[in-house]
Design an enzyme around this catalytic site. Structure first.
Site, short mmCIF file in Angstrom:
data_model
loop_
_atom_site.label_atom_id
_atom_site.label_comp_id
_atom_site.label_asym_id
_atom_site.label_seq_id
_atom_site.Cartn_x
_atom_site.Cartn_y
_atom_site.Cartn_z
N CYS A 2 22.55 16.99 57.01
CA CYS A 2 23.22 16.73 55.74
C CYS A 2 22.31 15.85 54.90
CB CYS A 2 24.54 16.00 55.97
SG CYS A 2 25.65 16.85 57.10
N LEU A 50 26.12 20.20 55.17
CA LEU A 50 25.85 21.47 55.83
C LEU A 50 26.83 21.52 56.99
CD1 LEU A 50 24.02 24.03 56.18
CD2 LEU A 50 22.73 22.69 57.84
N ALA A 51 27.80 22.43 56.92
CA ALA A 51 28.88 22.44 57.91
C ALA A 51 28.42 23.10 59.21
CB ALA A 51 30.09 23.20 57.35
N VAL A 52 28.24 22.27 60.24
CA VAL A 52 27.81 22.78 61.55
C VAL A 52 28.91 22.55 62.59
CG1 VAL A 52 26.11 22.48 63.41
CG2 VAL A 52 25.35 22.53 61.05
N ASN A 75 23.91 11.37 58.98
CA ASN A 75 23.20 12.65 59.07
C ASN A 75 22.69 12.74 60.49
OD1 ASN A 75 19.92 13.71 57.90
ND2 ASN A 75 21.55 14.92 58.74
N GLY A 76 23.14 13.71 61.23
CA GLY A 76 22.64 13.86 62.60
C GLY A 76 23.62 14.56 63.50
N LEU A 256 12.31 28.81 66.03
CA LEU A 256 10.96 29.08 65.54
C LEU A 256 10.08 29.39 66.75
CD1 LEU A 256 10.49 26.23 62.89
CD2 LEU A 256 11.29 28.58 62.54
N THR A 337 -3.23 17.30 56.96
CA THR A 337 -2.81 18.22 58.02
C THR A 337 -1.31 18.52 57.94
OG1 THR A 337 -3.01 18.70 60.38
CG2 THR A 337 -2.40 16.45 59.81
N ARG A 340 -0.93 21.25 55.21
CA ARG A 340 -1.42 22.56 55.71
C ARG A 340 -0.39 23.22 56.63
NH1 ARG A 340 -7.21 20.66 57.91
NH2 ARG A 340 -8.30 20.37 55.94
#
Length: 561
Positions: A2, A50-52, A75-76, A256, A337, A340
């Site tokens: 959030c 953000l509803a999780v 947030n967490g 990912l 870095t 990038r």
């Protein structure tokens, strides 16, 4: 994931100030709330959701009937909220994991609260009964937090610095917007005027220390001793536990997948555990790279082995270069870095948001720092110095890889989960003898690879695949992403500008055209804020002028083998 924002003691109209809160709207695309504090007309909270978890009662600031004087914006994710409920007999009024913060604080104060939370978090807790404000952030700073405190007691707090830099204040804004330190909490007195005064800043956890919340972990005491079989078994148990506890979500989970060791291990363990608890949708994995890049080919192999629903995002050079400006704005850094590596992650996150319904995204961040995965660790003068460097990197994660991972995913309203940075897993790994953790037989992360060798989770050639720098792995082996970037930037920055770089930017002066180009963009958005980056990320023990692994002698691409 959030966006949190709060002001205490604002001299300016709050309806004007709250425009700054909209700068972090991307972090919470599902809902927004702006709430004044009763009795303190110049104090307020802003929250992007953000509803999780808990679709019904998940809005913030969280307030419950039992503690009407407490206001919480966080947030967490707190992974052990159910275990803490069981241990202490807490009576929850919502399904929100963060509600446990209110109960812990009421039971034992702020120190116990911060120390007992197993998870990632940044929070603002207001106690109007005792006139206190508390700020806290998790051990590695996985969740971001920034603050500004003026001399006359005006406090602004936000998930990202961009939500604070344009605040108005009568004495002109104190320009010292700064990151809140990971593993710390701060206590502030709230005055009747709504202004605050800092009382103390306390470090509540170090990465080497076993966390207090181990006492109520689902995995009980592990066998002690440093014989290899015991160590390997403990690593597998704790890593699997780190992934399992992060399955807490009411939204679709994805991962990912670069095809490197770290993301491949996360994806393989994640899919195995999702099957065990009967999650009835396939795991979506996501890879990005240029056509036939090493990462794409390796990720394809892993996805086929584990059986995920695999998505490939083809990166074209023009798209990557065009994204630089918005990536730097999202990141709030000019580190070479970091930028990038962020471009690929930013674009794959954009794809996930637009083309799929995966929201909770697992990733492999933290492993290189913890398990000595960077190629320059081969040059460490001794195991002890390698261990010290590992700890330094972990402490600075919030400035580099953790910053990258949070901002690139949050920019597209995704929530990141990083099991390698689990408190218990990291403290155990760091407790192992330094000699056990160093690269062996020319292979970095040797112990981690060895621990999973007999698990059949991954193909052998992936388990033992050498390290690719993320920004290099997404490019073709013939021409790396960083050299493509440099060729473009070479045309954008005049030689004369670079010669005078140290005059224009005396702090962290750019040494290359690439770093000059990034710095120009950063200064356009965040003029005079260069101190947010204390130093550039660079390899140790080698005479490096560039952070890319490609410039190190140990680096071998597939075409060189």
């Amino acid at each position: 994931m959030c966006g949190i924002w709060a002001l205490f003691g604002s001299d300016e109209c709050l309806s004007v100030q709250c425009l700054s809160a909209m700068k972090i709207a991307h972090r919470g695309p599902d809902a927004f709330r702006f709430e004044n504090v009763n009795g303190f007309t110049n104090c307020c909270f802003g929250f992007h959701r953000l509803a999780v978890v808990d679709q019904l009662y998940g809005m913030q600031p969280i307030r419950v009937k039992k503690f009407p004087y407490l206001w919480l914006c966080y947030n967490g994710e707190i992974y052990n909220f159910k275990q803490l409920q069981k241990q202490f007999g807490f009576d929850y009024q919502t399904l929100v994991d963060g509600e446990v913060i209110l109960h812990l604080y009421n039971r034992g104060g702020i120190e116990q609260t911060a120390s007992m939370l197993d998870g990632v978090f940044a929070f603002i807790l207001l106690d109007t009964a005792n006139r206190k404000v508390f700020l806290a952030r998790d051990t590695y700073g996985v969740r971001p937090l920034f603050k500004v405190l003026t001399d006359d007691g005006f406090l602004g707090v936000c998930s990202e610095a961009k939500g604070l830099i344009n605040l108005k204040h009568s004495t002109s804004l104190c320009s010292k917007v700064e990151p809140f330190l990971p593993g710390h909490y701060e206590v502030l007195d709230l005055k009747p005027s709504g202004k605050v005064a800092s009382v103390e800043l306390v470090k509540f956890h170090s990465c080497k220390d076993e966390p207090l919340h181990v006492a109520c972990d689902t995995v009980e005491a592990l066998p002690s001793g440093f014989d290899l079989e015991t160590v390997k078994s403990n690593i597998r148990i704790l890593f699997e536990n780190a992934v399992r506890k992060r399955l807490m979500a009411h939204r679709r989970i994805g991962c990912l997948l670069s095809g490197g060791l770290d993301s491949s291990l996360v994806a393989a363990v994640l899919l195995k555990l999702m099957k065990e608890i009967n999650i009835n949708y396939p795991l979506q994995t996501f890879a990005i790279g240029m056509e036939n890049s090493p990462d794409l080919l390796a990720a394809r192999k892993v996805a086929a082995h584990i059986g995920s629903e695999h998505h490939e995002v083809i990166l074209n050079t023009e798209e990557g270069i065009q994204a630089i400006g918005e990536v730097i704005f999202a990141l709030e850094t000019y580190d070479i870095t970091t930028i990038r590596a962020s471009i690929g992650m930013y674009l794959v996150s954009k794809y996930i948001r637009k083309k799929t319904d995966s929201v909770v995204i697992f990733s492999g961040e933290g492993s290189d720092e913890l398990t000595q995965g960077y190629i320059y660790f081969h040059k460490a003068p001794s195991p002890e110095e390698a261990a010290e460097e590992s700890e330094r990197l972990l402490k600075e994660l919030y400035l580099f890889d953790v910053l990258r991972a949070d901002r690139t995913t949050a920019a597209h309203g995704l929530e990141l989960r990083v099991p390698f940075l689990d408190h218990r897993f990291t403290s155990y790994y760091l407790s192992l003898p330094a000699e056990l953790r160093i690269p062996k037989n020319g292979i970095e992360k040797y112990l981690l690879r060895l621990s999973f060798e007999d698990s059949n989770l991954l193909p052998k050639e992936i388990l033992w695949r050498p390290k690719e720098a993320f920004s290099d792995g997404i490019a073709s082996v013939k021409k790396s992403w960083f050299s493509i970037l440099q060729d473009y930037i070479d045309q954008q920055v005049d030689d004369l500008l670079l010669e005078k770089a140290a005059e224009k930017y005396p702090f962290n002066p750019p040494k290359t055209k690439e770093s000059y180009y990034y710095r120009q963009i950063f200064e356009k958005h965040y003029s005079g804020r260069s101190s947010w980056l204390p130093h550039y990320w660079m390899p140790r023990w080698v005479k490096a002028t560039d952070p890319s692994a490609r410039t190190l002698k140990h680096y071998k691409s597939a075409t060189q083998e």
